[in-house]
Design an enzyme around this catalytic site. Sequence first.
Site, mmCIF file in Angstrom:
data_model
loop_
_atom_site.group_PDB
_atom_site.id
_atom_site.type_symbol
_atom_site.label_atom_id
_atom_site.label_comp_id
_atom_site.label_asym_id
_atom_site.label_seq_id
_atom_site.Cartn_x
_atom_site.Cartn_y
_atom_site.Cartn_z
ATOM 1 N N LYS A 1 1.477 -16.016 26.141
ATOM 2 C CA LYS A 1 2.683 -15.249 25.815
ATOM 3 C C LYS A 1 3.392 -14.851 27.108
ATOM 4 O O LYS A 1 2.781 -14.846 28.176
ATOM 5 C CB LYS A 1 2.309 -13.988 25.033
ATOM 6 C CG LYS A 1 1.734 -14.312 23.656
ATOM 7 C CD LYS A 1 2.038 -13.228 22.661
ATOM 8 C CE LYS A 1 1.427 -13.524 21.304
ATOM 9 N NZ LYS A 1 2.183 -14.496 20.512
ATOM 10 N N LYS B 1 -3.920 -16.609 8.169
ATOM 11 C CA LYS B 1 -4.826 -16.626 9.305
ATOM 12 C C LYS B 1 -4.848 -15.232 9.971
ATOM 13 O O LYS B 1 -3.913 -14.479 9.725
ATOM 14 C CB LYS B 1 -4.410 -17.704 10.301
ATOM 15 C CG LYS B 1 -3.090 -17.356 11.057
ATOM 16 C CD LYS B 1 -2.884 -18.221 12.239
ATOM 17 C CE LYS B 1 -3.335 -17.575 13.511
ATOM 18 N NZ LYS B 1 -2.459 -16.492 14.029
ATOM 19 N N ASP C 1 -2.250 -22.420 7.700
ATOM 20 C CA ASP C 1 -1.975 -22.416 9.134
ATOM 21 C C ASP C 1 -0.556 -22.950 9.238
ATOM 22 O O ASP C 1 -0.317 -24.134 8.988
ATOM 23 C CB ASP C 1 -2.932 -23.336 9.880
ATOM 24 C CG ASP C 1 -2.646 -23.353 11.376
ATOM 25 O OD1 ASP C 1 -1.475 -23.183 11.765
ATOM 26 O OD2 ASP C 1 -3.590 -23.543 12.156
ATOM 27 N N HIS C 2 0.396 -22.086 9.576
ATOM 28 C CA HIS C 2 1.793 -22.496 9.422
ATOM 29 C C HIS C 2 2.181 -23.652 10.337
ATOM 30 O O HIS C 2 3.205 -24.285 10.136
ATOM 31 C CB HIS C 2 2.745 -21.300 9.572
ATOM 32 C CG HIS C 2 2.968 -20.879 10.992
ATOM 33 N ND1 HIS C 2 2.121 -20.059 11.671
ATOM 34 C CD2 HIS C 2 3.964 -21.170 11.866
ATOM 35 C CE1 HIS C 2 2.570 -19.864 12.894
ATOM 36 N NE2 HIS C 2 3.697 -20.534 13.042
ATOM 37 N N ASP D 1 -6.206 -15.825 18.295
ATOM 38 C CA ASP D 1 -4.906 -15.879 17.618
ATOM 39 C C ASP D 1 -4.369 -17.309 17.528
ATOM 40 O O ASP D 1 -3.713 -17.671 16.558
ATOM 41 C CB ASP D 1 -3.914 -14.988 18.399
ATOM 42 C CG ASP D 1 -2.575 -14.830 17.696
ATOM 43 O OD1 ASP D 1 -2.576 -14.764 16.456
ATOM 44 O OD2 ASP D 1 -1.543 -14.767 18.380
ATOM 45 N N ARG E 1 0.817 -1.220 0.000
ATOM 46 C CA ARG E 1 0.000 0.000 0.000
ATOM 47 C C ARG E 1 0.846 1.263 0.000
ATOM 48 O O ARG E 1 0.406 2.306 -0.426
ATOM 49 C CB ARG E 1 -0.940 -0.016 1.196
ATOM 50 C CG ARG E 1 -2.108 -0.958 0.932
ATOM 51 C CD ARG E 1 -3.125 -0.902 2.014
ATOM 52 N NE ARG E 1 -2.671 -1.655 3.178
ATOM 53 C CZ ARG E 1 -3.500 -2.132 4.100
ATOM 54 N NH1 ARG E 1 -4.791 -1.936 3.986
ATOM 55 N NH2 ARG E 1 -3.036 -2.809 5.127
ATOM 56 N N GLU F 1 4.776 -19.581 24.791
ATOM 57 C CA GLU F 1 5.734 -18.691 24.122
ATOM 58 C C GLU F 1 6.412 -17.802 25.154
ATOM 59 O O GLU F 1 5.775 -17.402 26.130
ATOM 60 C CB GLU F 1 5.005 -17.790 23.125
ATOM 61 C CG GLU F 1 4.320 -18.552 22.017
ATOM 62 C CD GLU F 1 3.759 -17.589 20.993
ATOM 63 O OE1 GLU F 1 4.453 -17.300 20.023
ATOM 64 O OE2 GLU F 1 2.625 -17.107 21.196
ATOM 65 N N LYS G 1 5.014 -27.511 9.930
ATOM 66 C CA LYS G 1 6.056 -28.016 10.835
ATOM 67 C C LYS G 1 6.137 -29.528 10.695
ATOM 68 O O LYS G 1 5.118 -30.230 10.798
ATOM 69 C CB LYS G 1 5.721 -27.643 12.285
ATOM 70 C CG LYS G 1 5.750 -26.134 12.546
ATOM 71 C CD LYS G 1 5.482 -25.828 14.009
ATOM 72 C CE LYS G 1 5.200 -24.361 14.246
ATOM 73 N NZ LYS G 1 6.343 -23.490 14.246
ATOM 74 N N HIS H 1 -3.849 -22.962 15.452
ATOM 75 C CA HIS H 1 -2.700 -23.800 15.803
ATOM 76 C C HIS H 1 -3.039 -24.905 16.816
ATOM 77 O O HIS H 1 -2.679 -26.061 16.631
ATOM 78 C CB HIS H 1 -1.570 -22.935 16.378
ATOM 79 C CG HIS H 1 -1.169 -21.803 15.472
ATOM 80 N ND1 HIS H 1 -1.291 -21.863 14.105
ATOM 81 C CD2 HIS H 1 -0.638 -20.585 15.738
ATOM 82 C CE1 HIS H 1 -0.850 -20.727 13.578
ATOM 83 N NE2 HIS H 1 -0.469 -19.935 14.546
HETATM 84 C C1 BG6 Z 1 1.121 -16.843 14.924
HETATM 85 C C2 BG6 Z 1 0.492 -15.977 15.979
HETATM 86 O O1 BG6 Z 1 0.145 -17.372 14.080
HETATM 87 O O2 BG6 Z 1 1.834 -17.901 15.545
HETATM 88 C C3 BG6 Z 1 1.561 -15.444 16.916
HETATM 89 O O3 BG6 Z 1 -0.207 -14.892 15.366
HETATM 90 C C4 BG6 Z 1 2.386 -16.564 17.481
HETATM 91 O O4 BG6 Z 1 0.979 -14.679 17.960
HETATM 92 C C5 BG6 Z 1 2.885 -17.482 16.385
HETATM 93 O O5 BG6 Z 1 3.474 -16.007 18.168
HETATM 94 C C6 BG6 Z 1 3.536 -18.738 16.963
HETATM 95 O O6 BG6 Z 1 4.137 -19.458 15.932
HETATM 96 P P1 BG6 Z 1 5.424 -20.364 16.204
HETATM 97 O O7 BG6 Z 1 5.711 -21.010 14.891
HETATM 98 O O8 BG6 Z 1 6.505 -19.458 16.689
HETATM 99 O O9 BG6 Z 1 4.999 -21.354 17.265
#
Ligand code: BG6
Length: 519
Positions: free
Chosen positions: A360, A168, A197-198, A255, A61, A236, A202, A260
């Site tokens: 967190k 996401k 969804d990353h 989140d 943007r 985390e 993994k 996840h």
């Molecule tokens: C993200 C969240 O999708 O995943 C973050 O928005 C989070 O808040 C993160 O910290 C955690 O991912 P990973 O791969 O570090 O466990």
Amino acid sequence: MAAKPAGTRQRCAKPAPVGPCGMVIFGATGDLTRRLLFPAIYNLAADGMLPKEFAIVGVGRRDNSHEGLQDILRQGLAEHATRNVDQKLAERILSNVTFMPANFSDPRSYARLSAHMEEVAVKAETRDNWLFYLATPPSAFGTVVEQLGKAGLVKQANGTWRHVVIEKPFGNDFESAKALDALLHKSLTEDQIFRIDHYLGKETVQNIMALRFANGLFEPLWSREHIDHVQITVAETVGVEERGRFYDPTGALRDMVPNHLFQLLTLTAMEPPTAFDAHAVRSEKTKVLEAVRELTPQEVVQNVVRGQYTEGAVDGHPVVAYRKAEHVAADSNTETYVAMKLTIDNWRWAGVPFYLRTGKALATRTSEIAINFKRAPFTIFRGTPVEHLPRNFMILRIQPNEGIDLRINAKVPGPSVRIGSVGMDFAYKDYFDTPASTGYETLIYDCMIGDATLFQRADTIEAGWRVVQPILDHWQGRTRKRELQMYPAGGWGPEAADALLERDGRHWVVSNGADAPKP
Ligand code: BG6
């Protein structure tokens, strides 16, 4: 690249490289692109999985230039590469990176994008196959896809493909997820949509299926007959950092949980799919969420804990209270921690609690699943010094120190009968010598070849929101403030989360011994 049936995982040992294609990244100057997407693209190229005929069009943007974006990505790679960078290769990829400023809701931007893509397709010989990656704030997803559709940019003609990756969170509750999906389907067919969804990128998350279904050992024990309860922890050490603008209106529940944590839950609890393909795997995952019992408002109060971190220290480093973080309201009631007890009402799991927690600014960074087995009968130990038998448990360590830890009981050497808890530990790094990755490589590759197995299906996302919706609804109510439990940064979350298990005669366990399992 030879055509491959949609939604089928590669069965050969080394997957085939992707054919000529380009990638349009919306939000190209942002954090995600710099920290993860570009390093992942580099890794794919280094592994020979990307063709020479590959180009990136970054869309943002704010004004920038081709060179400006190339610099951002070059710098991102220098800081976040997961392996040694071959500068020649990096520069080759960067030479096909261009930038286009755009107003995401202005049709004229898409007309210019279309013309630019045509030019790039000729120059880089991408054969007009394009992956659109929406690394934008969620509020832009619907608009961008709608405009792409109107501009004819997602039309797949003459054997070419156009796929769209949606980051996401997908919606922010049940209704908005449904509405977003309806909007996407106005422009796209389901096989063009990749809801990412990353966690599914993994290796250790994918390994949950291999562990369960490639071994004869565990699956016969994987049910309420033998399992007492399951714990899923995603802890985390990072706080909200500079993400307050996104995080404060979102919170830990939205989140982390419907995405996840539910990936971990569904892979742990699902029935064996009939094949490792998109339809079979995703159907089984959806069924798990559909079987999760909906919480009543009373149960939300009893079974869900929400917390927020206050000032403290993580690893000896001071952490300011969440409410003092940048872009966070000074009286914010957003949760940075959530723990809950869920039950899955099906034949395999009825009566087995699943305890989930994520937060967190906690003491340790760890994502893991602890399967706690039922205690062995005690009879033969009567009349011995053994007072109790600890439960066996197995911890699947998703990250870091990826591996599996199996805790069993053994006789302590000596003249009397005493029992001690011992561990059988498997660490990935001891067996597999694979270079570190960002976790996005497989996912980007899969979208390019059109394999949706590791992506979310709309009904799975909706089933996930259905589970968390009663919690969101209850938290909207007047009691919301009262239920927020404060915890100091650097600890293990609010005491109420410990009480949630203690009430049931159980304790949280983590594999690194920080919270040694109690019998
Ligand atoms: C993200 C969240 O999708 O995943 C973050 O928005 C989070 O808040 C993160 O910290 C955690 O991912 P990973 O791969 O570090 O466990």
